[in-house]
Write a protein that holds these residues in place. Structure first.
Motif, PDB file in Angstrom:
ATOM      1  N   ASP A 161      10.191   4.051  -2.122  1.00 58.83           N
ATOM      2  CA  ASP A 161       9.200   4.387  -1.059  1.00 58.83           C
ATOM      3  C   ASP A 161       8.941   5.689  -1.249  1.00 58.83           C
ATOM      4  OD1 ASP A 161       9.387   1.653  -0.129  1.00 58.83           O
ATOM      5  OD2 ASP A 161      11.195   2.537   1.372  1.00 58.83           O
ATOM      6  N   SER A 162       9.467   6.671  -2.033  1.00 57.64           N
ATOM      7  CA  SER A 162       9.292   8.214  -2.038  1.00 57.64           C
ATOM      8  C   SER A 162       7.916   8.350  -3.225  1.00 57.64           C
ATOM      9  CB  SER A 162      10.377   8.695  -2.611  1.00 57.64           C
ATOM     10  OG  SER A 162      10.823   8.547  -3.792  1.00 57.64           O
ATOM     11  N   PHE A 163       7.775   7.252  -3.713  1.00 59.39           N
ATOM     12  CA  PHE A 163       6.695   7.646  -4.998  1.00 59.39           C
ATOM     13  C   PHE A 163       5.326   7.953  -4.307  1.00 59.39           C
ATOM     14  CE2 PHE A 163       2.940   6.376  -7.283  1.00 59.39           C
ATOM     15  CZ  PHE A 163       3.103   6.932  -8.529  1.00 59.39           C
ATOM     16  N   THR A 164       5.005   9.261  -4.575  1.00 62.13           N
ATOM     17  CA  THR A 164       3.542   9.648  -4.093  1.00 62.13           C
ATOM     18  C   THR A 164       2.749  10.312  -5.084  1.00 62.13           C
ATOM     19  OG1 THR A 164       4.851  10.410  -1.897  1.00 62.13           O
ATOM     20  CG2 THR A 164       2.964  11.244  -2.224  1.00 62.13           C
ATOM     21  N   ILE A 165       1.442  10.159  -5.039  1.00 63.26           N
ATOM     22  CA  ILE A 165       0.495  10.461  -5.989  1.00 63.26           C
ATOM     23  C   ILE A 165       0.095  11.995  -5.504  1.00 63.26           C
ATOM     24  CG2 ILE A 165      -1.847  10.523  -6.768  1.00 63.26           C
ATOM     25  CD1 ILE A 165      -0.153   8.049  -7.916  1.00 63.26           C
ATOM     26  N   ILE A 166       0.060  12.955  -6.363  1.00 65.18           N
ATOM     27  CA  ILE A 166      -0.188  14.439  -6.057  1.00 65.18           C
ATOM     28  C   ILE A 166      -1.901  14.607  -6.234  1.00 65.18           C
ATOM     29  CG2 ILE A 166       0.081  16.895  -6.569  1.00 65.18           C
ATOM     30  CD1 ILE A 166       2.906  16.171  -7.795  1.00 65.18           C
ATOM     31  N   VAL A 184       3.241  -1.556  -8.639  1.00 62.13           N
ATOM     32  CA  VAL A 184       2.202  -1.105  -9.693  1.00 62.13           C
ATOM     33  C   VAL A 184       0.896  -0.524  -8.810  1.00 62.13           C
ATOM     34  CG1 VAL A 184       1.146  -3.524 -10.040  1.00 62.13           C
ATOM     35  CG2 VAL A 184       1.203  -1.588 -11.715  1.00 62.13           C
ATOM     36  N   PHE A 185       0.347   0.575  -9.042  1.00 63.52           N
ATOM     37  CA  PHE A 185      -0.644   1.089  -8.535  1.00 63.52           C
ATOM     38  C   PHE A 185      -1.611   1.488  -9.704  1.00 63.52           C
ATOM     39  CE2 PHE A 185       2.785   1.905  -5.552  1.00 63.52           C
ATOM     40  CZ  PHE A 185       2.250   1.130  -4.513  1.00 63.52           C
ATOM     41  N   LYS A 186      -2.940   1.570  -9.265  1.00 64.92           N
ATOM     42  CA  LYS A 186      -4.084   2.145 -10.205  1.00 64.92           C
ATOM     43  C   LYS A 186      -4.951   2.914  -9.283  1.00 64.92           C
ATOM     44  CE  LYS A 186      -7.886  -0.126 -11.185  1.00 64.92           C
ATOM     45  NZ  LYS A 186      -9.295   0.753 -10.916  1.00 64.92           N
ATOM     46  N   THR A 187      -5.014   4.207  -9.988  1.00 62.34           N
ATOM     47  CA  THR A 187      -5.982   5.298  -9.318  1.00 62.34           C
ATOM     48  C   THR A 187      -6.797   5.953 -10.626  1.00 62.34           C
ATOM     49  OG1 THR A 187      -5.939   7.252  -8.097  1.00 62.34           O
ATOM     50  CG2 THR A 187      -4.269   7.166  -9.607  1.00 62.34           C
ATOM     51  N   SER A 188      -8.086   5.624 -10.323  1.00 60.70           N
ATOM     52  CA  SER A 188      -9.118   5.959 -11.517  1.00 60.70           C
ATOM     53  C   SER A 188      -8.723   5.022 -12.721  1.00 60.70           C
ATOM     54  CB  SER A 188      -9.117   7.464 -11.676  1.00 60.70           C
ATOM     55  OG  SER A 188     -10.041   7.536 -12.689  1.00 60.70           O
ATOM     56  N   ASN A 189      -8.437   5.656 -13.772  1.00 55.73           N
ATOM     57  CA  ASN A 189      -8.239   4.968 -14.747  1.00 55.73           C
ATOM     58  C   ASN A 189      -6.602   5.085 -15.268  1.00 55.73           C
ATOM     59  OD1 ASN A 189      -8.274   7.732 -15.806  1.00 55.73           O
ATOM     60  ND2 ASN A 189      -8.408   6.918 -17.993  1.00 55.73           N
ATOM     61  N   GLY A 211      -1.610  -1.646  -3.930  1.00 57.39           N
ATOM     62  CA  GLY A 211      -0.892  -2.180  -5.134  1.00 57.39           C
ATOM     63  C   GLY A 211      -0.155  -3.350  -5.175  1.00 57.39           C
ATOM     64  N   ILE A 212       0.712  -3.790  -5.826  1.00 61.72           N
ATOM     65  CA  ILE A 212       1.425  -4.966  -5.883  1.00 61.72           C
ATOM     66  C   ILE A 212       2.985  -4.795  -5.925  1.00 61.72           C
ATOM     67  CG2 ILE A 212       1.974  -7.174  -7.121  1.00 61.72           C
ATOM     68  CD1 ILE A 212      -0.685  -7.176  -8.002  1.00 61.72           C
ATOM     69  N   TYR A 213       3.836  -5.219  -5.198  1.00 62.02           N
ATOM     70  CA  TYR A 213       5.185  -5.212  -5.265  1.00 62.02           C
ATOM     71  C   TYR A 213       5.701  -6.327  -5.815  1.00 62.02           C
ATOM     72  CZ  TYR A 213      10.225  -5.395  -3.496  1.00 62.02           C
ATOM     73  OH  TYR A 213      11.583  -5.554  -3.580  1.00 62.02           O
ATOM     74  N   PHE A 214       6.734  -6.151  -6.636  1.00 62.57           N
ATOM     75  CA  PHE A 214       7.273  -7.348  -7.414  1.00 62.57           C
ATOM     76  C   PHE A 214       8.716  -7.333  -7.654  1.00 62.57           C
ATOM     77  CE2 PHE A 214       5.807  -4.324 -10.618  1.00 62.57           C
ATOM     78  CZ  PHE A 214       6.827  -4.437 -11.555  1.00 62.57           C
ATOM     79  N   VAL A 215       9.221  -8.509  -7.651  1.00 60.94           N
ATOM     80  CA  VAL A 215      10.841  -8.620  -8.126  1.00 60.94           C
ATOM     81  C   VAL A 215      10.694  -9.502  -9.346  1.00 60.94           C
ATOM     82  CG1 VAL A 215      13.075  -9.501  -7.185  1.00 60.94           C
ATOM     83  CG2 VAL A 215      11.373  -8.541  -5.572  1.00 60.94           C
ATOM     84  N   LEU A 216      11.683  -9.341 -10.289  1.00 62.03           N
ATOM     85  CA  LEU A 216      12.030 -10.000 -11.507  1.00 62.03           C
ATOM     86  C   LEU A 216      13.682 -10.298 -11.328  1.00 62.03           C
ATOM     87  CD1 LEU A 216      10.116  -8.221 -14.302  1.00 62.03           C
ATOM     88  CD2 LEU A 216       9.419  -9.898 -12.815  1.00 62.03           C
ATOM     89  N   GLN A 217      13.763 -11.626 -11.413  1.00 62.85           N
ATOM     90  CA  GLN A 217      15.229 -11.980 -11.342  1.00 62.85           C
ATOM     91  C   GLN A 217      15.710 -12.275 -12.705  1.00 62.85           C
ATOM     92  OE1 GLN A 217      17.343 -12.217  -9.044  1.00 62.85           O
ATOM     93  NE2 GLN A 217      16.032 -12.157  -7.006  1.00 62.85           N
ATOM     94  N   SER A 253       0.783  -1.302  -0.119  1.00 63.83           N
ATOM     95  CA  SER A 253       0.012  -0.207   0.090  1.00 63.83           C
ATOM     96  C   SER A 253       0.882   1.130   0.057  1.00 63.83           C
ATOM     97  CB  SER A 253      -0.913   0.066   1.274  1.00 63.83           C
ATOM     98  OG  SER A 253      -0.330  -0.145   2.459  1.00 63.83           O
ATOM     99  N   ASN A 254       0.318   2.331  -0.572  1.00 59.50           N
ATOM    100  CA  ASN A 254       1.045   3.540  -0.622  1.00 59.50           C
ATOM    101  C   ASN A 254      -0.042   4.772  -0.384  1.00 59.50           C
ATOM    102  OD1 ASN A 254       1.883   6.102  -1.622  1.00 59.50           O
ATOM    103  ND2 ASN A 254       3.417   4.907  -2.892  1.00 59.50           N
TER     104      ASN A 254
END
Length: 182
Positions: free
Chosen positions: A175-180, A150-155, A126-132, A120-121
């Protein structure tokens, strides 16, 4: 080969990039996008590239903000606005799972999904993922992994990723990613 692969990836990303007045540095030192409606603590000023994408007959643009530290560390925030009828067809969690699957498929030549979990943010789920890297990628000298959310807000769908060997800057960035909110 490793250096050539990463250099090609960086070169391709930078070729289609442009510095845009949409991106500005905040007083906290993070970078923000007015159009993208987000803030993230990129380690250097990100460049914007815009790519056309199509799902069926629906066309839309993908906005990618990328910052690099050498050839081995790529920090990225991408977003795009899905056509409304497409996004309303699936529940949020199912949509996010599909978004991770789509991203994994796009990277499947060199990477495979290793781990994913809900994250959550603020109010966003959302979903946290790791690709090796796959064995063929490591044989050719590719080092590092992809860490993302990955996050979704509205469309609008946001994908925050890092490609490289993890260090302290990665967590600070993701961790710093924030929606304005406006």
């Amino acid at each position: 080969m490793k250096i050539k692969l990463l250099a090609l990836l960086c070169f391709t990303a930078l070729l289609s990039c442009k510095n845009d007045s949409d991106i500005y540095k905040t007083t906290s030192g993070a970078y923000a996008s007015k159009q993208g409606k987000f803030v993230a603590k990129f380690p250097t000023e990100p460049l914007l590239s815009v790519h056309e994408n199509k799902i069926g007959f629906k066309e839309f643009q993908v906005y990618a903000y990328r910052s690099t530290l050498g050839t081995n560390k790529i920090f990225s925030v991408e977003y795009f606005d899905y056509p409304g009828d497409m996004i309303e067809a699936m529940p949020n969690q199912e949509f996010l799972e599909q978004a991770v699957s789509n991203y994994t498929y796009q990277m499947s030549a060199n990477f495979e999904l290793d781990f994913k979990e809900p994250v959550s943010n603020g109010d966003l789920e959302g979903i946290y993922f790791v690709l090796q890297p796959k064995e063929n990628a490591t044989i050719h000298g590719l080092k590092g992994m992809i860490l993302g959310e990955v996050f979704k807000t509205s469309n609008r769908v946001y994908t925050i990723t890092y490609l490289g060997i993890p260090d302290a800057k990665v967590d600070a960035f993701i961790d710093s990613f924030t929606i304005i909110n406006e």
